[in-house]
Scaffold this motif. Structure first.
Motif, PDB file in Angstrom:
ATOM      1  N   HIS A  57      36.619  -1.069   5.979  1.00 54.48           N
ATOM      2  CA  HIS A  57      37.641  -0.794   4.978  1.00 54.48           C
ATOM      3  C   HIS A  57      38.853  -1.679   5.284  1.00 54.48           C
ATOM      4  O   HIS A  57      39.269  -1.800   6.439  1.00 54.48           O
ATOM      5  CB  HIS A  57      38.042   0.682   5.019  1.00 54.48           C
ATOM      6  CG  HIS A  57      38.902   1.118   3.880  1.00 54.48           C
ATOM      7  ND1 HIS A  57      40.226   0.726   3.750  1.00 54.48           N
ATOM      8  CD2 HIS A  57      38.643   1.909   2.798  1.00 54.48           C
ATOM      9  CE1 HIS A  57      40.739   1.264   2.665  1.00 54.48           C
ATOM     10  NE2 HIS A  57      39.799   1.988   2.064  1.00 54.48           N
ATOM     11  N   VAL A  65      33.159   0.688   3.792  1.00 55.73           N
ATOM     12  CA  VAL A  65      32.820   0.536   2.379  1.00 55.73           C
ATOM     13  C   VAL A  65      31.353   0.141   2.280  1.00 55.73           C
ATOM     14  O   VAL A  65      30.923  -0.838   2.895  1.00 55.73           O
ATOM     15  CB  VAL A  65      33.695  -0.543   1.710  1.00 55.73           C
ATOM     16  CG1 VAL A  65      33.347  -0.658   0.219  1.00 55.73           C
ATOM     17  CG2 VAL A  65      35.173  -0.225   1.882  1.00 55.73           C
ATOM     18  N   THR A  66      30.583   0.925   1.549  1.00 60.07           N
ATOM     19  CA  THR A  66      29.137   0.681   1.453  1.00 60.07           C
ATOM     20  C   THR A  66      28.738   0.319   0.024  1.00 60.07           C
ATOM     21  O   THR A  66      29.427   0.676  -0.944  1.00 60.07           O
ATOM     22  CB  THR A  66      28.342   1.931   1.872  1.00 60.07           C
ATOM     23  OG1 THR A  66      28.537   2.976   0.899  1.00 60.07           O
ATOM     24  CG2 THR A  66      28.787   2.440   3.239  1.00 60.07           C
ATOM     25  N   LYS A  67      27.648  -0.393  -0.084  1.00 59.44           N
ATOM     26  CA  LYS A  67      26.991  -0.630  -1.365  1.00 59.44           C
ATOM     27  C   LYS A  67      25.688   0.161  -1.339  1.00 59.44           C
ATOM     28  O   LYS A  67      24.878   0.007  -0.412  1.00 59.44           O
ATOM     29  CB  LYS A  67      26.705  -2.120  -1.572  1.00 59.44           C
ATOM     30  CG  LYS A  67      27.948  -2.991  -1.618  1.00 59.44           C
ATOM     31  CD  LYS A  67      28.817  -2.720  -2.835  1.00 59.44           C
ATOM     32  CE  LYS A  67      29.993  -3.705  -2.883  1.00 59.44           C
ATOM     33  NZ  LYS A  67      30.897  -3.417  -4.018  1.00 59.44           N
ATOM     34  N   GLN A  76      29.543   1.505  -5.253  1.00 59.64           N
ATOM     35  CA  GLN A  76      30.417   1.373  -4.086  1.00 59.64           C
ATOM     36  C   GLN A  76      30.848   2.770  -3.638  1.00 59.64           C
ATOM     37  O   GLN A  76      31.370   3.547  -4.429  1.00 59.64           O
ATOM     38  CB  GLN A  76      31.652   0.533  -4.446  1.00 59.64           C
ATOM     39  CG  GLN A  76      32.639   0.378  -3.297  1.00 59.64           C
ATOM     40  CD  GLN A  76      33.768  -0.577  -3.664  1.00 59.64           C
ATOM     41  OE1 GLN A  76      33.602  -1.785  -3.537  1.00 59.64           O
ATOM     42  NE2 GLN A  76      34.895  -0.035  -4.131  1.00 59.64           N
ATOM     43  N   VAL A 113      40.670   1.664  -2.135  1.00 54.42           N
ATOM     44  CA  VAL A 113      39.300   1.262  -2.481  1.00 54.42           C
ATOM     45  C   VAL A 113      38.641   2.400  -3.259  1.00 54.42           C
ATOM     46  O   VAL A 113      38.608   3.543  -2.794  1.00 54.42           O
ATOM     47  CB  VAL A 113      38.458   0.926  -1.228  1.00 54.42           C
ATOM     48  CG1 VAL A 113      37.027   0.582  -1.638  1.00 54.42           C
ATOM     49  CG2 VAL A 113      39.089  -0.229  -0.467  1.00 54.42           C
ATOM     50  N   SER A 115      35.800   4.791  -4.766  1.00 55.66           N
ATOM     51  CA  SER A 115      34.524   5.318  -4.275  1.00 55.66           C
ATOM     52  C   SER A 115      33.855   6.099  -5.389  1.00 55.66           C
ATOM     53  O   SER A 115      34.450   7.006  -5.969  1.00 55.66           O
ATOM     54  CB  SER A 115      34.756   6.231  -3.061  1.00 55.66           C
ATOM     55  OG  SER A 115      33.528   6.712  -2.541  1.00 55.66           O
TER      56      SER A 115
END
Length: 211
Positions: A57, A65-67, A76, A113, A115
């Protein structure tokens, strides 16, 4: 007495039957139904998903932060757990899901960010007390599947008033109830198939002596 609709399906075809209507028909014909509980309702909009990417992050050391691939699209999702890795299959609570404790999943902003969902621990799903990390599913788990289905929670529990069955010992189990539902719904009853033991062709002499 609580019975599983999935177990009843072993003995009678209930695929196109609505659980509430089945309960009403059983009440009118045999014994009173006190309630019908949908176990899978707690996992609406919770699906299996695959982690494709993980990155730090930009403004929070404890977040990543994931995909995520949920079988339909790439999302995301910001996650604070440290036990995740690329390639893992995990439960994803999508936007619109309501987890135990009336915790509603919405599009959120985590320190700048966005989510779009939440990766879940067993504790957050109410399936275990483990809250230390995300629940990691077997690597062979198909992505995009309902969590209720892969966890065996896609079932209805029919609660029958015990007092209504005291004179019907044939209905004190799923097998007998399956036969009753088959009769009520006018459907074929599928009896148990016990394996036939192989006969022993050898002649065995048994001697009994008395002292």
């Amino acid at each position: 007495m609580k019975i599983s609709l999935n177990w009843l399906k072993d003995y009678v075809d209930l695929v196109n039957e609505k659980p509430e209507e089945i309960g009403l028909k059983f009440t009118m014909a045999s014994a009173e139904i006190e309630g019908v509980e949908n176990l899978g309702a707690a996992f609406n909009n919770v699906v299996t998903a695959k982690i494709l990417e993980i990155s730090p992050h930009p403004d929070a050391d404890k977040l990543q932060v994931t995909k995520i691939n949920n079988g339909k699209e790439i999302l995301q999702v910001v996650c604070g757990a440290r036990n995740i890795a690329v390639g893992q299959i995990v439960p994803l609570a999508e936007v619109g899901a309501v987890l135990p404790g009336d915790f509603k999943i919405k599009v959120s902003n985590k320190r700048g960010v966005e989510s779009f969902g939440m990766l879940c621990s067993g504790n957050e799903l109410g399936v275990s007390t483990d809250a230390e990390g995300i629940l990691i599913l077997p690597e062979t788990t198909e992505i995009g599947k309902s969590f209720a289905e892969i966890s065996g929670k896609d079932d209805y529990i029919i609660d029958i008033d015990n007092k209504s069955l005291t004179h019907r010992p044939d209905l004190w189990g799923h097998y007998g109830l399956g036969r009753e539902f088959a009769a009520i719904l006018k459907k074929e009853f599928k009896p148990l198939n016990f394996p036939i033991p192989q006969t022993n062709e050898q002649n065995i002499e048994i001697k009994v002596t008395f002292e």
